[in-house]
Scaffold this motif. Structure first.
Motif, PDB file in Angstrom:
ATOM      1  N   ASP A 213       0.852  -1.239  -0.097  1.00 32.97           N
ATOM      2  CA  ASP A 213      -0.019   0.063   0.006  1.00 32.97           C
ATOM      3  C   ASP A 213       0.951   1.190   0.028  1.00 32.97           C
ATOM      4  O   ASP A 213       0.221   2.467   0.103  1.00 32.97           O
ATOM      5  CB  ASP A 213      -0.957  -0.017   1.293  1.00 32.97           C
ATOM      6  CG  ASP A 213      -0.273  -0.085   2.629  1.00 32.97           C
ATOM      7  OD1 ASP A 213       0.802   0.060   2.349  1.00 32.97           O
ATOM      8  OD2 ASP A 213      -1.120  -0.122   3.585  1.00 32.97           O
ATOM      9  N   LEU A 220       2.108  -1.195  11.117  1.00 32.97           N
ATOM     10  CA  LEU A 220       1.137  -1.579  11.798  1.00 32.97           C
ATOM     11  C   LEU A 220      -0.080  -1.461  11.327  1.00 32.97           C
ATOM     12  O   LEU A 220      -0.600  -0.286  11.133  1.00 32.97           O
ATOM     13  CB  LEU A 220       1.156  -1.557  13.447  1.00 32.97           C
ATOM     14  CG  LEU A 220       2.531  -1.722  14.239  1.00 32.97           C
ATOM     15  CD1 LEU A 220       2.377  -1.444  15.515  1.00 32.97           C
ATOM     16  CD2 LEU A 220       2.859  -3.221  13.939  1.00 32.97           C
ATOM     17  N   PRO A 221      -1.198  -2.558  11.140  1.00 35.28           N
ATOM     18  CA  PRO A 221      -2.556  -2.250  10.614  1.00 35.28           C
ATOM     19  C   PRO A 221      -3.506  -1.572  11.968  1.00 35.28           C
ATOM     20  O   PRO A 221      -3.064  -1.657  13.026  1.00 35.28           O
ATOM     21  CB  PRO A 221      -3.054  -3.633  10.143  1.00 35.28           C
ATOM     22  CG  PRO A 221      -2.252  -4.694  11.448  1.00 35.28           C
ATOM     23  CD  PRO A 221      -0.947  -3.937  11.407  1.00 35.28           C
ATOM     24  N   ASN A 222      -4.235  -1.073  11.341  1.00 33.69           N
ATOM     25  CA  ASN A 222      -5.462  -0.237  12.239  1.00 33.69           C
ATOM     26  C   ASN A 222      -6.230  -1.578  13.250  1.00 33.69           C
ATOM     27  O   ASN A 222      -6.647  -2.282  12.466  1.00 33.69           O
ATOM     28  CB  ASN A 222      -6.526   0.564  11.428  1.00 33.69           C
ATOM     29  CG  ASN A 222      -7.206   1.397  12.170  1.00 33.69           C
ATOM     30  OD1 ASN A 222      -7.327   1.155  13.702  1.00 33.69           O
ATOM     31  ND2 ASN A 222      -7.965   2.200  11.803  1.00 33.69           N
ATOM     32  N   ASP A 224      -8.733  -1.220  15.028  1.00 33.03           N
ATOM     33  CA  ASP A 224     -10.038  -0.954  15.168  1.00 33.03           C
ATOM     34  C   ASP A 224     -10.442  -0.289  13.737  1.00 33.03           C
ATOM     35  O   ASP A 224     -11.088   0.841  13.652  1.00 33.03           O
ATOM     36  CB  ASP A 224     -10.362  -0.139  16.308  1.00 33.03           C
ATOM     37  CG  ASP A 224     -11.713   0.038  16.555  1.00 33.03           C
ATOM     38  OD1 ASP A 224     -12.554  -0.986  16.246  1.00 33.03           O
ATOM     39  OD2 ASP A 224     -12.111   1.098  17.229  1.00 33.03           O
ATOM     40  N   PRO A 225     -10.357  -0.966  12.748  1.00 30.23           N
ATOM     41  CA  PRO A 225     -10.830  -0.537  11.361  1.00 30.23           C
ATOM     42  C   PRO A 225     -12.423  -0.472  11.402  1.00 30.23           C
ATOM     43  O   PRO A 225     -13.228  -1.548  11.910  1.00 30.23           O
ATOM     44  CB  PRO A 225     -10.460  -1.409  10.263  1.00 30.23           C
ATOM     45  CG  PRO A 225     -10.442  -2.774  11.051  1.00 30.23           C
ATOM     46  CD  PRO A 225      -9.982  -2.365  12.465  1.00 30.23           C
ATOM     47  N   VAL A 226     -12.945   0.400  10.700  1.00 31.55           N
ATOM     48  CA  VAL A 226     -14.610   0.346  10.796  1.00 31.55           C
ATOM     49  C   VAL A 226     -15.209   0.176   9.626  1.00 31.55           C
ATOM     50  O   VAL A 226     -16.496  -0.228   9.634  1.00 31.55           O
ATOM     51  CB  VAL A 226     -15.002   1.958  11.174  1.00 31.55           C
ATOM     52  CG1 VAL A 226     -14.652   2.025  12.679  1.00 31.55           C
ATOM     53  CG2 VAL A 226     -14.552   3.029  10.473  1.00 31.55           C
ATOM     54  N   VAL A 227     -14.445   0.333   8.245  1.00 25.08           N
ATOM     55  CA  VAL A 227     -15.218  -0.032   6.988  1.00 25.08           C
ATOM     56  C   VAL A 227     -14.670  -1.489   6.714  1.00 25.08           C
ATOM     57  O   VAL A 227     -13.600  -1.998   7.224  1.00 25.08           O
ATOM     58  CB  VAL A 227     -14.861   0.918   5.879  1.00 25.08           C
ATOM     59  CG1 VAL A 227     -15.861   1.486   5.429  1.00 25.08           C
ATOM     60  CG2 VAL A 227     -14.200   2.399   6.818  1.00 25.08           C
ATOM     61  N   GLU A 228     -15.108  -1.972   5.647  1.00 31.19           N
ATOM     62  CA  GLU A 228     -14.394  -3.202   5.224  1.00 31.19           C
ATOM     63  C   GLU A 228     -14.566  -4.638   6.021  1.00 31.19           C
ATOM     64  O   GLU A 228     -14.120  -5.468   5.327  1.00 31.19           O
ATOM     65  CB  GLU A 228     -13.170  -3.033   4.771  1.00 31.19           C
ATOM     66  CG  GLU A 228     -12.926  -1.908   3.641  1.00 31.19           C
ATOM     67  CD  GLU A 228     -11.541  -1.674   3.349  1.00 31.19           C
ATOM     68  OE1 GLU A 228     -11.210  -1.391   2.076  1.00 31.19           O
ATOM     69  OE2 GLU A 228     -10.542  -1.895   4.004  1.00 31.19           O
ATOM     70  N   LYS A 326     -12.044 -18.466   7.897  1.00 30.27           N
ATOM     71  CA  LYS A 326     -12.676 -17.362   8.476  1.00 30.27           C
ATOM     72  C   LYS A 326     -11.849 -16.039   8.246  1.00 30.27           C
ATOM     73  O   LYS A 326     -12.313 -14.639   8.405  1.00 30.27           O
ATOM     74  CB  LYS A 326     -12.673 -17.556   9.998  1.00 30.27           C
ATOM     75  CG  LYS A 326     -13.623 -18.556  10.622  1.00 30.27           C
ATOM     76  CD  LYS A 326     -15.113 -18.112  10.172  1.00 30.27           C
ATOM     77  CE  LYS A 326     -16.181 -19.370  10.757  1.00 30.27           C
ATOM     78  NZ  LYS A 326     -17.461 -19.050  10.213  1.00 30.27           N
ATOM     79  N   GLY A 327     -10.641 -16.192   7.855  1.00 32.08           N
ATOM     80  CA  GLY A 327      -9.667 -15.065   7.482  1.00 32.08           C
ATOM     81  C   GLY A 327      -9.949 -14.625   6.062  1.00 32.08           C
ATOM     82  O   GLY A 327      -9.861 -13.488   6.026  1.00 32.08           O
ATOM     83  N   ARG A 331     -16.447 -13.797   8.780  1.00 28.14           N
ATOM     84  CA  ARG A 331     -17.868 -13.671   9.281  1.00 28.14           C
ATOM     85  C   ARG A 331     -18.889 -14.653   8.228  1.00 28.14           C
ATOM     86  O   ARG A 331     -19.956 -14.571   8.116  1.00 28.14           O
ATOM     87  CB  ARG A 331     -18.677 -12.524   9.339  1.00 28.14           C
ATOM     88  CG  ARG A 331     -17.783 -11.763  10.495  1.00 28.14           C
ATOM     89  CD  ARG A 331     -18.449 -10.431  10.696  1.00 28.14           C
ATOM     90  NE  ARG A 331     -17.357  -9.626  11.396  1.00 28.14           N
ATOM     91  CZ  ARG A 331     -17.694  -8.395  11.844  1.00 28.14           C
ATOM     92  NH1 ARG A 331     -18.838  -7.873  11.612  1.00 28.14           N
ATOM     93  NH2 ARG A 331     -16.780  -7.620  12.623  1.00 28.14           N
TER      94      ARG A 331
ATOM     95  N   ARG B  65      -1.342 -15.612  13.034  1.00 31.78           N
ATOM     96  CA  ARG B  65      -1.036 -14.982  12.059  1.00 31.78           C
ATOM     97  C   ARG B  65      -1.396 -13.433  11.869  1.00 31.78           C
ATOM     98  O   ARG B  65      -1.182 -12.711  10.916  1.00 31.78           O
ATOM     99  CB  ARG B  65      -1.826 -16.027  10.846  1.00 31.78           C
ATOM    100  CG  ARG B  65      -3.236 -15.714  11.049  1.00 31.78           C
ATOM    101  CD  ARG B  65      -4.222 -16.661  10.000  1.00 31.78           C
ATOM    102  NE  ARG B  65      -5.285 -16.978  10.686  1.00 31.78           N
ATOM    103  CZ  ARG B  65      -6.534 -16.152  10.273  1.00 31.78           C
ATOM    104  NH1 ARG B  65      -6.284 -14.863   9.494  1.00 31.78           N
ATOM    105  NH2 ARG B  65      -7.500 -16.499  10.941  1.00 31.78           N
ATOM    106  N   GLN B 307       6.155   3.580  11.424  1.00 37.18           N
ATOM    107  CA  GLN B 307       5.370   2.263  11.221  1.00 37.18           C
ATOM    108  C   GLN B 307       4.310   2.062  12.101  1.00 37.18           C
ATOM    109  O   GLN B 307       3.956   1.144  12.323  1.00 37.18           O
ATOM    110  CB  GLN B 307       6.324   0.990  11.268  1.00 37.18           C
ATOM    111  CG  GLN B 307       7.557   1.119  10.079  1.00 37.18           C
ATOM    112  CD  GLN B 307       8.675   0.426  10.568  1.00 37.18           C
ATOM    113  OE1 GLN B 307       9.421   0.530  11.642  1.00 37.18           O
ATOM    114  NE2 GLN B 307       8.818  -0.942  10.090  1.00 37.18           N
ATOM    115  N   TYR B 311      -3.700   5.904  15.186  1.00 38.22           N
ATOM    116  CA  TYR B 311      -4.920   5.407  14.409  1.00 38.22           C
ATOM    117  C   TYR B 311      -6.372   6.093  15.095  1.00 38.22           C
ATOM    118  O   TYR B 311      -7.226   6.320  14.576  1.00 38.22           O
ATOM    119  CB  TYR B 311      -5.427   4.192  14.035  1.00 38.22           C
ATOM    120  CG  TYR B 311      -4.468   3.259  13.226  1.00 38.22           C
ATOM    121  CD1 TYR B 311      -4.669   3.574  11.837  1.00 38.22           C
ATOM    122  CD2 TYR B 311      -3.459   2.495  13.548  1.00 38.22           C
ATOM    123  CE1 TYR B 311      -3.784   3.063  10.747  1.00 38.22           C
ATOM    124  CE2 TYR B 311      -2.576   1.990  12.709  1.00 38.22           C
ATOM    125  CZ  TYR B 311      -2.889   2.128  11.222  1.00 38.22           C
ATOM    126  OH  TYR B 311      -1.606   1.392  10.322  1.00 38.22           O
TER     127      TYR B 311
END
Lengths: 357, 423
Positions: A213, A220-222, A224-228, A326-327, A331, B65, B307, B311
């Motif tokens: 991206d 690090l990924p968010n 607590d993502p809210v969309v998607e 599930k990944g 859901r 993972r 990194q 958020y």
């Protein structure tokens, strides 16, 4: 060294107070090293020539050996290929904006050159250079750096007569005197600068490894993502390549192995002639089919949405899904942890292809 | 996947193009309609109903993972070959002070070799009464010590001498790890062989093709150096020198010889390749410092950092980072939110250990405005971590090693963070 001596004395005293003198403490562990073992492993050569074996080598021989064993990385003239070390030149460059640190311009001791060639080179074939070859290569490198003439012969006898150009270019760590007083004392806590401006930004260089991206690799990924969240990552619509390879037909042994793996699935899924929906949808024609589209089966919203968004059961997507149901489609309602082994997944897909066409 | 609006856009373009307030990361948390029940709570989830993994599924586990981004990473353009190269610890993603072996940075000069305990030998020779050979089992019969120590590559931060270059503390400060070691004091092995009075230096080398030999004064070898075979409670991993490595607290990582094979006692330094052509610090006058073994006090904020962006938007924010000193204990860490104009003292967690990583934290109520984050370590000798410019004023920009200058992170209103320098 008085400080070091005091330190040593202190250590020894401390020990003798606590226990018997150090030399009485020996545990009798280990065994004496044999002369042949010491000769094999103790190959260090010191600046005063200690450790040099008998032998000699001339510049011309060194040139030949270097061409054979060293030049693929260091270049025919020790100029260095790509980012491999440059071994010659650079004299007088040490104060430059881009100094060139070579044997001739930087290395203080000739012993280091001989020692390193003999014990660690060539890269990937260490300890294959004989003492005579090491003398010859060293002689060639001296010549490449303009330190000796082309008729020079280097030997154990004349080794220490060579003084490297940068022999006086080093001095022991002096930070204690030159820096620590400057960098100690009360640190300023308030109003330490009138104005602070950004003067350099790493982003303008753009040399950091990145994730797909475009962000710095490992961002690090968010949490607590809210969309998607409800919809699977859209899978690239492909499959033609994979499904056409199927024309050749799956490997029979793989199909057989897959039939066994499928036992884990058979409680819910049917495949083959006349297969009907059960707890899970029937799997005939699964390869290449859009997700969530078997008539008469009530899919989870997640799976139906994923199919509507373009998810097709290509070989690749089936692999991903079966390794982590599930990944891959979050859901969805298939209550199966997934297959841990890629071999099992290969096999079961081959079986599905064979049994359900 | 980040779920942010800059997905698919280059970060460079985003950062350079300027960031509108409210765009990007800060939207997270705002979109879930208030009053709508969370299905994660109201609906029975699969993991709350069906089975998880059985106890025989994973005899030795890897991280789940979902943490797959927390791995060592290398920078390809740094070196010509990955077997003589370095990678970086993901310190931006770790907390506490202990570094798991599996993601602790590696530096090899000829690759990580596989050496078994039965094949292992350690020789002590040179200026000793009795040159000795030890097997692995011999080593396990000496009295042991436990010591936690940081291992920092002398080149940690080396790419930043010319200015801010890499985005993320994994790349700018990640050549470091901190483990709890168990091993035999090198002093006991030297005493077993009996050092002769003229022996002043100890030279350690490894069993790999590079041998990576380094010299150190006998006084250091007799002080706190360990011949270690356990780290963080288990055997050393292959890449950390299995079965035996040297632990040289406070000294640069290159001296922590892995796959330790020989200890030679000498009356002088060997002046090996690794302590002359490398690991010497070129100064502006064209001469070079040698024997710059000790790692001076240093610190870095690990989160937020490039990194580890913010958020969650404004409000409570935990600023956390690492501090260390090769001279002893870290006694204080200050944090600045405004690029060094004003400082406040951070909280140190646990009892600071000498020559080991110390964790600091500062909890703030972020108002959502830009920050220029810095941290500054002070150690028990009174040394105060300098700015990069203060170091450059003395050392110039070509010394490669020992860059312990203060790091600045520019936190944007949207929570993105970049590596910058300020003046």
């Amino acid at each position: 060294m008085s400080k070091s001596l005091k330190f040593l004395l202190g250590t020894a005293l401390g020990l003798s107070v606590l226990a018997a003198p150090a030399f009485a403490e020996k545990l009798g562990l280990g065994r004496p090293a044999l002369p042949a073992e010491i000769a094999a492993w103790d190959v260090a050569v010191l600046p005063d020539g200690t450790g040099l074996p008998e032998g000699s080598g001339d510049v011309a021989t060194g040139d030949e050996v270097f061409a054979e064993k060293c030049a693929t990385c260091h270049g025919d003239f020790a100029e260095g290929i790509d980012n491999w070390p440059v071994l010659a030149g650079g004299e007088g460059s040490l104060k430059d904006r881009r100094p060139v640190k070579t044997i001739g311009s930087y290395w203080p001791h000739l012993s280091t050159v001989w020692d390193y060639i003999h014990r660690s080179m060539p890269f990937g074939a260490a300890q294959t250079v004989t003492p005579d070859e090491a003398y010859a290569i060293t002689a060639f490198l001296l010549y490449s750096n303009g330190i000796v003439e082309d008729d020079f012969v280097l030997s154990k006898e004349n080794f220490t007569s060579i003084t490297m150009p940068n022999a006086d270019g080093f001095y022991p760590d002096d930070r204690a005197e030159s820096e620590y007083a400057t960098f100690s004392g009360e640190a300023c806590m308030t109003d330490c600068a009138a104005e602070v401006k950004v003067t350099k930004r790493a982003v303008t260089l753009n040399v950091t490894p990145t994730d797909p991206d475009g962000r710095p690799a490992g961002t690090l990924p968010n949490p607590d993502p809210v969309v998607e969240a409800a919809v699977a990552e859209p899978a690239a619509p492909e499959t033609t390549a994979e499904t056409t390879t199927a024309a050749a037909g799956p490997d029979p042994a793989l199909v057989e192995a897959g039939a066994k793996v499928f036992k884990k699935c058979a409680a819910c899924h049917k495949v083959g002639e006349g297969a009907k929906n059960a707890t899970g949808p029937m799997l005939n024609g699964i390869l290449g089919r859009a997700a969530g589209t078997v008539e008469g089966f009530k899919y989870s919203k997640a799976m139906a949405d994923a199919g509507a968004a373009g998810l097709v059961w290509s070989d690749e997507n089936l692999h991903a899904y079966l390794s982590d149901p599930k990944g891959f489609v979050k859901r969805n309602k298939m209550s199966f942890a997934g297959l841990k082994s890629k071999d099992d997944i290969d096999a079961v897909i081959a079986y599905l292809e064979s049994a359900g066409g | 996947m980040s779920g942010t609006e800059n997905k698919g856009t280059s970060r460079r373009a985003v950062l350079r193009g300027g960031l509108a307030a409210g765009a990007g990361l800060a939207v997270a948390g705002a979109a879930r309609a208030e009053g709508t029940p969370d299905p994660l709570i109201t609906e029975v989830q699969d993991w709350a109903s069906s089975f998880g993994d059985p106890v025989d599924a994973t005899p030795y586990g890897m991280p789940i993972r979902f943490e797959s981004q927390v791995v060592r990473r290398n920078v390809e353009w740094l070196t010509e070959s990955p077997v003589s190269s370095i990678n970086f610890t993901p310190i931006h993603a770790l907390e506490g002070t202990i570094t798991p072996q599996g993601c602790a940075f590696e530096r090899h000069h000829s690759g990580a070799i596989e050496l078994s305990k039965p094949d292992y030998r350690l020789m002590i020779d040179g200026l000793v009464e009795t040159p000795l050979v030890f097997t692995y089992e011999d080593l396990t019969r000496f009295p042991r010590e436990t010591r936690t120590a940081f291992c920092e590559c002398a080149a940690n931060g080396g790419m930043e001498w010319g200015g801010a270059q890499l985005e993320g503390c994994q790349f700018t400060q990640g050549m470091i790890h901190n483990m709890e070691y168990v091993g035999v004091p090198l002093r006991l092995l030297l005493e077993e062989a009996g050092v002769k009075p003229e022996g002043k230096w100890v030279y350690a080398e490894g069993a790999d093709a590079s041998s990576n030999g380094r010299s150190m004064p006998l006084e250091k070898a007799m002080d706190d150096v360990l011949v270690a075979f356990y780290a963080n409670g288990e055997a050393l991993r292959k890449e950390h020198g299995y079965p035996v490595r040297l632990v040289v607290p406070g000294f640069e990582g290159n001296m922590w010889v892995k796959w330790l094979r020989r200890i030679g006692v000498y009356d002088q330094a060997v002046e090996s390749r690794e302590e002359t052509s490398k690991y010497t610090d070129l100064m502006p006058d064209g001469r070079a410092r040698k024997w710059t073994w000790v790692m001076d006090a240093k610190s870095v904020i690990t989160s937020p950092s490039p990194q580890a962006p913010i958020y969650h938007g404004k409000g409570p924010l935990v600023i956390t980072g690492l501090a260390w000193s090769g001279h002893g204990k870290v006694t204080r860490v200050d944090v600045s939110l405004d690029g060094g104009k004003n400082w406040q003292e951070a909280e140190l967690t646990g009892e600071a250990q000498s020559k080991a990583l110390t964790r600091f934290r500062l909890n703030i109520d972020w108002d959502g405005s830009e920050l220029l984050l810095q941290s500054r370590a002070v150690d028990e000798t009174g040394y105060v971590q300098p700015t990069k410019d203060a170091l450059r004023a003395i050392r110039g920009t070509n010394s490669v090693y020992h860059n312990n200058g203060i790091q600045t992170w520019w936190v944007h209103e949207n929570g993105e963070v970049e590596n910058v320098e300020v003046a």
